[in-house]
Each structure stands twice: as structure tokens, then as C-alpha cells.
Design an enzyme around this catalytic site. Structure first.
Site, short mmCIF file in Angstrom:
data_model
loop_
_atom_site.label_atom_id
_atom_site.label_comp_id
_atom_site.label_asym_id
_atom_site.label_seq_id
_atom_site.Cartn_x
_atom_site.Cartn_y
_atom_site.Cartn_z
N GLN A 1 38.54 41.37 41.88
CA GLN A 1 39.31 40.59 40.92
C GLN A 1 39.74 41.48 39.76
O GLN A 1 40.47 41.05 38.88
CB GLN A 1 38.44 39.45 40.36
CG GLN A 1 37.94 38.50 41.42
CD GLN A 1 36.82 37.62 40.88
OE1 GLN A 1 37.07 36.63 40.21
NE2 GLN A 1 35.59 37.99 41.14
N ASN A 2 39.24 42.71 39.75
CA ASN A 2 39.53 43.60 38.63
C ASN A 2 40.92 44.21 38.76
O ASN A 2 41.43 44.41 39.85
CB ASN A 2 38.49 44.72 38.55
CG ASN A 2 37.11 44.17 38.24
OD1 ASN A 2 36.98 43.04 37.79
ND2 ASN A 2 36.09 44.96 38.50
N HIS B 1 43.97 40.17 42.08
CA HIS B 1 44.56 39.79 40.80
C HIS B 1 45.53 40.83 40.26
O HIS B 1 45.90 40.79 39.09
CB HIS B 1 43.47 39.49 39.77
CG HIS B 1 42.71 38.22 40.06
ND1 HIS B 1 41.49 37.92 39.49
CD2 HIS B 1 43.01 37.17 40.87
CE1 HIS B 1 41.08 36.73 39.95
NE2 HIS B 1 41.97 36.27 40.79
N ASP C 1 41.52 47.08 36.97
CA ASP C 1 41.35 48.39 36.32
C ASP C 1 41.53 49.60 37.22
O ASP C 1 41.61 50.73 36.74
CB ASP C 1 39.98 48.45 35.61
CG ASP C 1 38.79 48.20 36.55
OD1 ASP C 1 38.86 48.59 37.73
OD2 ASP C 1 37.79 47.63 36.08
N GLY D 1 28.89 41.24 40.03
CA GLY D 1 29.47 41.14 38.69
C GLY D 1 30.60 40.15 38.54
O GLY D 1 31.58 40.43 37.88
N THR D 2 30.44 38.99 39.15
CA THR D 2 31.44 37.94 38.94
C THR D 2 30.75 36.60 38.73
O THR D 2 29.86 36.22 39.47
CB THR D 2 32.48 37.89 40.09
OG1 THR D 2 33.36 36.79 39.87
CG2 THR D 2 31.83 37.73 41.45
N ARG E 1 44.06 47.30 26.35
CA ARG E 1 43.18 47.33 27.52
C ARG E 1 43.44 48.57 28.38
O ARG E 1 42.51 49.17 28.91
CB ARG E 1 43.38 46.06 28.36
CG ARG E 1 42.92 44.80 27.65
CD ARG E 1 43.12 43.56 28.50
NE ARG E 1 42.25 43.55 29.68
CZ ARG E 1 42.39 42.71 30.71
NH1 ARG E 1 43.39 41.85 30.72
NH2 ARG E 1 41.56 42.75 31.72
N CYS F 1 63.77 39.41 37.92
CA CYS F 1 64.22 39.81 39.26
C CYS F 1 63.05 40.34 40.08
O CYS F 1 61.90 40.23 39.68
CB CYS F 1 65.37 40.82 39.17
SG CYS F 1 64.88 42.51 38.78
N CYS G 1 67.79 44.92 35.80
CA CYS G 1 68.54 43.79 35.23
C CYS G 1 68.43 43.70 33.71
O CYS G 1 69.07 42.85 33.09
CB CYS G 1 68.09 42.48 35.89
SG CYS G 1 66.52 41.87 35.27
P1 NAD Z 1 33.60 37.10 34.18
O1 NAD Z 1 33.83 37.72 32.84
O2 NAD Z 1 33.81 35.66 34.36
O3 NAD Z 1 32.13 37.41 34.70
C1 NAD Z 1 31.57 38.69 34.58
C2 NAD Z 1 30.23 38.66 35.32
O4 NAD Z 1 29.71 39.98 35.27
C3 NAD Z 1 29.17 37.75 34.67
O5 NAD Z 1 28.55 36.98 35.67
C4 NAD Z 1 28.20 38.75 34.06
O6 NAD Z 1 26.86 38.27 34.05
C5 NAD Z 1 28.34 39.92 34.97
N1 NAD Z 1 27.95 41.20 34.42
C6 NAD Z 1 27.98 41.63 33.14
N2 NAD Z 1 27.54 42.89 33.06
C7 NAD Z 1 27.21 43.26 34.33
C8 NAD Z 1 26.69 44.45 34.90
N3 NAD Z 1 26.44 45.54 34.15
N4 NAD Z 1 26.45 44.48 36.24
C9 NAD Z 1 26.71 43.39 37.01
N5 NAD Z 1 27.20 42.24 36.52
C10 NAD Z 1 27.45 42.18 35.19
O7 NAD Z 1 34.48 37.96 35.14
P2 NAD Z 1 35.10 37.56 36.48
O8 NAD Z 1 34.21 36.63 37.20
O9 NAD Z 1 35.43 38.82 37.12
O10 NAD Z 1 36.43 36.75 36.09
C11 NAD Z 1 37.30 37.10 35.03
C12 NAD Z 1 38.71 37.49 35.46
O11 NAD Z 1 39.27 38.47 34.57
C13 NAD Z 1 38.71 38.20 36.76
O12 NAD Z 1 39.95 38.14 37.35
C14 NAD Z 1 38.39 39.62 36.29
O13 NAD Z 1 38.53 40.59 37.23
C15 NAD Z 1 39.34 39.74 35.13
N6 NAD Z 1 38.85 40.85 34.26
C16 NAD Z 1 38.98 42.12 34.75
C17 NAD Z 1 38.48 43.18 34.05
C18 NAD Z 1 38.61 44.55 34.66
O14 NAD Z 1 39.58 44.79 35.39
N7 NAD Z 1 37.66 45.44 34.46
C19 NAD Z 1 37.83 42.99 32.81
C20 NAD Z 1 37.74 41.67 32.33
C21 NAD Z 1 38.24 40.60 33.10
ZN ZN Z 2 64.79 42.77 36.55
#
Ligand code: NAD
Ligand code: ZN
Length: 253
Positions: free
Chosen positions: A101-102, A119, A104, A189-190, A70, A130, A152
């Protein structure tokens, strides 16, 4: 789409404290797969095997390999128009913070300053035993997994929140505070399947904020949206970019 753009701009110009709440979808068009969509990460992997303490204890090397894979994807990806538009709105004094929540780091890479990573971050590690914590700049060496703690000697793990783990208290209370203070809360996008993160739009709503939801698929927040934009995030923000650029900056109250 014309009407949607106008309504969006009206809501943005009429607000003084905009907060964005983003999930994996905001980074999808940067080439980082989401978890639950078709082609999402969970189709090929079982979350409880990889993103949980139990999974890590069972097979730390396997979990680390997944994170390294990743990291490589994320390392070579760039922010898209959605990340850039949020950074632009912050520079204009309109957007006050992003709760993401990302893991990245793309909001920061796009120039956003007030980012609450509830997150955690894939660019940080911490000791599984530790209190050691550190930033990392390089992908860990794949022939020496798992990486070990310089203090550690125990295993290091990614500094992210796994299934079943509590959120960092301080970050969570900052997120709740921002949701409560906002007068416009943009959900981008969540899907709303991950708790307690998914409570934030309701917290914003209950404290009088208006809600915008941008997502091409149904989400848990569709019922509370004052404006529902059924579009991919970067596509939407690319289309409205010029108008956002010409918004006058907002003076601090
Ligand atoms: P999820 O996978 O549950 O939902 C993703 C959402 O994004 C969906 O509703 C989908 O329809 C929507 N989506 C897809 N393509 C899109 C676009 N181009 N524009 C707008 N929306 C779009 O993800 P979540 O709700 O974020 O929960 C999953 C958990 O895992 C979270 O903590 C998430 O941040 C983490 N995660 C992070 C990454 C990252 O850091 N990029 C990648 C995968 C999962
Ligand atoms: Zn340690």
C-alpha cells in the site's frame, strides 16, 4: 522471541508460494511516518484536505507542497531490514510477490522485483485531465506549482490513489490473484483501516493460506493470524536475518 523465530522459520520453509502484504509500518523504521500512529501524518493534517480529489481541486498548491515534503523525506530514506529480508526471500525463490500500500518505492530500492503498488507511487505523476502519465526523478520545482501537463497544459497530480478513488483494476486483480495463490501470506505494518486493500488477508485466508501478522500494535487481522508477531518489522527481521540467509533456495516447481 526464540520460539517466535523458530515458528516463523518453520512456516517459511514449509511454504512454496509466499506473498507479503505491506503498509506504512514497514517503512516507519526508515524514517517515513505512518498515517495513524502517534506522531503519524494525520495528526497534523486532515486527510480529506490533502489526499482527495476535492482537496486537490480546492488547493492544488497546498497538496503539492505536502507531497513535496513527503518526497524529500522519502528521497533521503533507505530500506530497512524488513524490506531487505523480503528481497532476500524473493531471491531465494520463496517469496513470489509483494503487494504494498506504500507509495515510497522502498521495496524496489531494496531489490524486490515483483512489487504490486496498489496505491500508486510518489515517483510518478499523471495529468488530472488527460491520459498523460510519467515517472519523475526529481522533486518538482516549488516555485512553479502545480506542475503542468506537457500534452494539454492542465495540472499534473501525484499518481497515487486518494481517498474515495478506485484502485487500478489491473493491479487490484493481480493482488487478488496473488493472495489467492499464496500458501503463506505475511501481513506487515498495516492497521487494516483502508479498503479494499484490507480485504486481501481475508481473501488469502479463505483460499487456504496461512497468515502471519507482524505489527507492534493491534490490527484488524489479529483474529485470523496463525502466527502473531508483536514486534517492529525491521527489529524482527534484523534478529532473524542470519537464519533467513542460510535458508536453501527453493527450486521452481
Ligand atoms: P496505517 O498508518 O493505517 O497503519 C500503520 C501500521 O503500521 C499500524 O498498524 C502500526 O501499528 C504499524 N507500525 C508502526 N510502526 C511499525 C513498525 N516499526 N513495524 C511494523 N509495523 C509498524 O497505514 P496503512 O495501514 O498502511 O494505511 C495508510 C495508507 O497510507 C496506506 O495506503 C499507506 O500505504 C499510505 N501511507 C504510505 C506511506 C509510505 O509510503 N511509506 C506512509 C504513510 C501512509
Ligand atoms: Zn494532460
Amino acid at each position: 522471541m526464540g520460539d517466535t523465530y523458530r515458528m516463523f522459520l518453520d512456516m517459511v520453509s514449509g511454504s512454496r508460494y509466499i506473498v507479503a502484504f505491506t503498509g506504512a509500518g514497514v517503512s516507519a523504521e526508515s524514517g517515513i511516518p505512518t498515517f495513524r500512529d502517534k506522531g503519524g501524518l494525520w495528526e497534523r493534517f486532515r486527510p480529506e484536505e490533502l489526499a482527495s480529489v476535492e482537496g486537490f481541486m480546492r488547493d492544488p498548491v497546498k497538496v503539492w507542497r505536502w507531497y513535496i515534503w513527503r518526497m524529500r523525506t522519502i528521497y533521503s530514506s533507505e530500506p530497512n531490514y524488513a524490506h531487505l529480508a523480503l528481497a532476500l526471500l524473493e531471491r531465494k525463490g520463496r517469496l513470489r510477490s509483494i503487494i504494498t500500500q506504500n507509495i515510497d518505492g522502498l521495496h524496489t530500492k531494496a531489490g524486490s522485483r515483483r512489487v504490486i503498488e496498489i496505491h500508486g507511487s510518489i515517483w510518478r505523476v499523471r495529468c488530472a485531465r488527460c491520459a498523460y502519465r510519467s515517472e519523475i526523478k526529481e522533486v518538482p520545482n516549488e516555485s512553479e506549482l502545480p506542475p503542468t501537463c506537457p500534452e494539454c497544459g492542465y495540472m499534473l497530480r501525484p499518481d497515487v490513489v486518494w481517498f474515495g478513488e478506485p484502485l487500478d483494476n489491473m493491479k487490484w486483480s493481480m493482488a487478488v490473484k496473488e493472495a489467492t495463490r499464496s500458501d503463506l501470506f505475511m501481513v506487515i505494518g498495516t492497521s487494516g483501516a483502508v479498503y479494499p486493500a484490507a480485504e486481501l488477508p481475508y481473501i488469502a485466508r479463505n483460499s487456504g493460506s496461512r497468515i502471519i501478522v507482524i505489527d507492534p500494535n493491534p490490527t484488524a487481522f489479529d483474529d485470523i493470524a496463525d502466527l502473531r508477531i508483536w514486534s517492529r518489522a525491521s527489529e524482527f527481521f534484523r534478529g532473524i536475518w542470519r537464519d533467513l540467509e542460510s535458508l536453501p533456495p527453493l527450486d521452481p516447481a
